[in-house]
Scaffold this active site. Structure first.
Site, mmCIF file in Angstrom:
data_model
loop_
_atom_site.group_PDB
_atom_site.id
_atom_site.type_symbol
_atom_site.label_atom_id
_atom_site.label_comp_id
_atom_site.label_asym_id
_atom_site.label_seq_id
_atom_site.Cartn_x
_atom_site.Cartn_y
_atom_site.Cartn_z
ATOM 1 N N LYS A 123 9.637 -0.923 16.382
ATOM 2 C CA LYS A 123 10.574 -1.453 15.389
ATOM 3 C C LYS A 123 10.024 -1.314 13.961
ATOM 4 O O LYS A 123 8.837 -1.022 13.763
ATOM 5 C CB LYS A 123 10.876 -2.917 15.728
ATOM 6 N N HIS A 138 10.882 -2.737 21.343
ATOM 7 C CA HIS A 138 11.959 -2.992 22.298
ATOM 8 C C HIS A 138 11.673 -2.172 23.551
ATOM 9 O O HIS A 138 11.135 -1.067 23.460
ATOM 10 C CB HIS A 138 13.314 -2.553 21.715
HETATM 11 P P1 CMP Z 1 14.821 -6.763 21.930
HETATM 12 O O1 CMP Z 1 14.060 -6.554 23.179
HETATM 13 O O2 CMP Z 1 14.870 -5.622 20.987
HETATM 14 O O3 CMP Z 1 16.320 -7.183 22.290
HETATM 15 C C1 CMP Z 1 17.122 -7.946 21.412
HETATM 16 C C2 CMP Z 1 16.354 -8.544 20.276
HETATM 17 O O4 CMP Z 1 16.950 -9.634 19.627
HETATM 18 C C3 CMP Z 1 15.034 -9.087 20.773
HETATM 19 O O5 CMP Z 1 14.185 -8.014 21.143
HETATM 20 C C4 CMP Z 1 14.599 -9.939 19.580
HETATM 21 O O6 CMP Z 1 13.869 -9.193 18.617
HETATM 22 C C5 CMP Z 1 15.929 -10.353 18.946
HETATM 23 N N1 CMP Z 1 16.152 -11.798 19.060
HETATM 24 C C6 CMP Z 1 16.257 -12.660 18.036
HETATM 25 N N2 CMP Z 1 16.474 -13.903 18.472
HETATM 26 C C7 CMP Z 1 16.515 -13.852 19.818
HETATM 27 C C8 CMP Z 1 16.698 -14.811 20.860
HETATM 28 N N3 CMP Z 1 16.897 -16.100 20.594
HETATM 29 N N4 CMP Z 1 16.658 -14.382 22.142
HETATM 30 C C9 CMP Z 1 16.479 -13.072 22.433
HETATM 31 N N5 CMP Z 1 16.293 -12.116 21.493
HETATM 32 C C10 CMP Z 1 16.317 -12.496 20.195
#
Ligand code: CMP
Length: 141
Positions: A10, A116
């Site tokens: 990211k 991610h």
């Molecule tokens: P990622 O695995 O990229 O998938 C969705 C993203 O949303 C997650 O990583 C986090 O960076 C972001 N995010 C922000 N707040 C939340 C939350 N409460 N729960 C899950 N993901 C979140």
């Protein structure tokens, strides 16, 4: 089984100049980079990629963050690649991530959480197809 998973380094981790350090973790743990590109996502691309989260309260901030700078996108291949990558990443919230994981070592917050990774075979397939046409994936050699 040998699997493929979609990984994104990211904007926070790209800005920190740790692409190589994160690639090293993949490589030393049996995950091979079989496709890769750097991109600066548009709001439309990021919004579409994270469409499953559209109804969540963090969606707007997520899209804003993911378009705040360039990202490094790759397909990883290896034994149990999906679970292995998730183990290497650690918990979504870096405060809860186990020591030695990518997020514990390189991430600041649940939004700026460095990486991610696909969470299941079905999402891996959709996410890989979103960023890479089959002709740009180089498996096996
Ligand atoms: P990622 O695995 O990229 O998938 C969705 C993203 O949303 C997650 O990583 C986090 O960076 C972001 N995010 C922000 N707040 C939340 C939350 N409460 N729960 C899950 N993901 C979140």
């Amino acid at each position: 089984a040998i699997e493929r998973t979609l990984s994104i380094i990211k904007p926070d981790a790209v800005a920190k100049n740790v692409i190589g350090k994160i690639y090293s973790r993949f490589e030393t743990n049996g995950l091979k980079v079989i496709a890769a590109k750097m991109a600066w996502l548009s709001a439309q691309e990021a919004g579409e990629f994270y469409a499953v989260h559209k109804a969540r309260p963090f969606y707007a901030d997520l899209v804003k963050f993911m378009t705040s700078g360039p990202v490094m996108i790759q397909v990883l291949e290896g034994e149990d690649a999906i679970a292995k990558n998730r183990d290497l990443m650690g918990a979504t919230d870096p405060k809860k991530a186990a020591p030695g994981t990518i997020r514990a070592d390189f991430a600041e917050s649940i939004d700026a959480n460095a990486v991610h990774g696909s969470d299941a075979p079905e999402t891996a397939q959709v996410e890989i197809a979103f960023f890479f046409p089959a002709m740009n994936v180089y498996s096996g050699r």
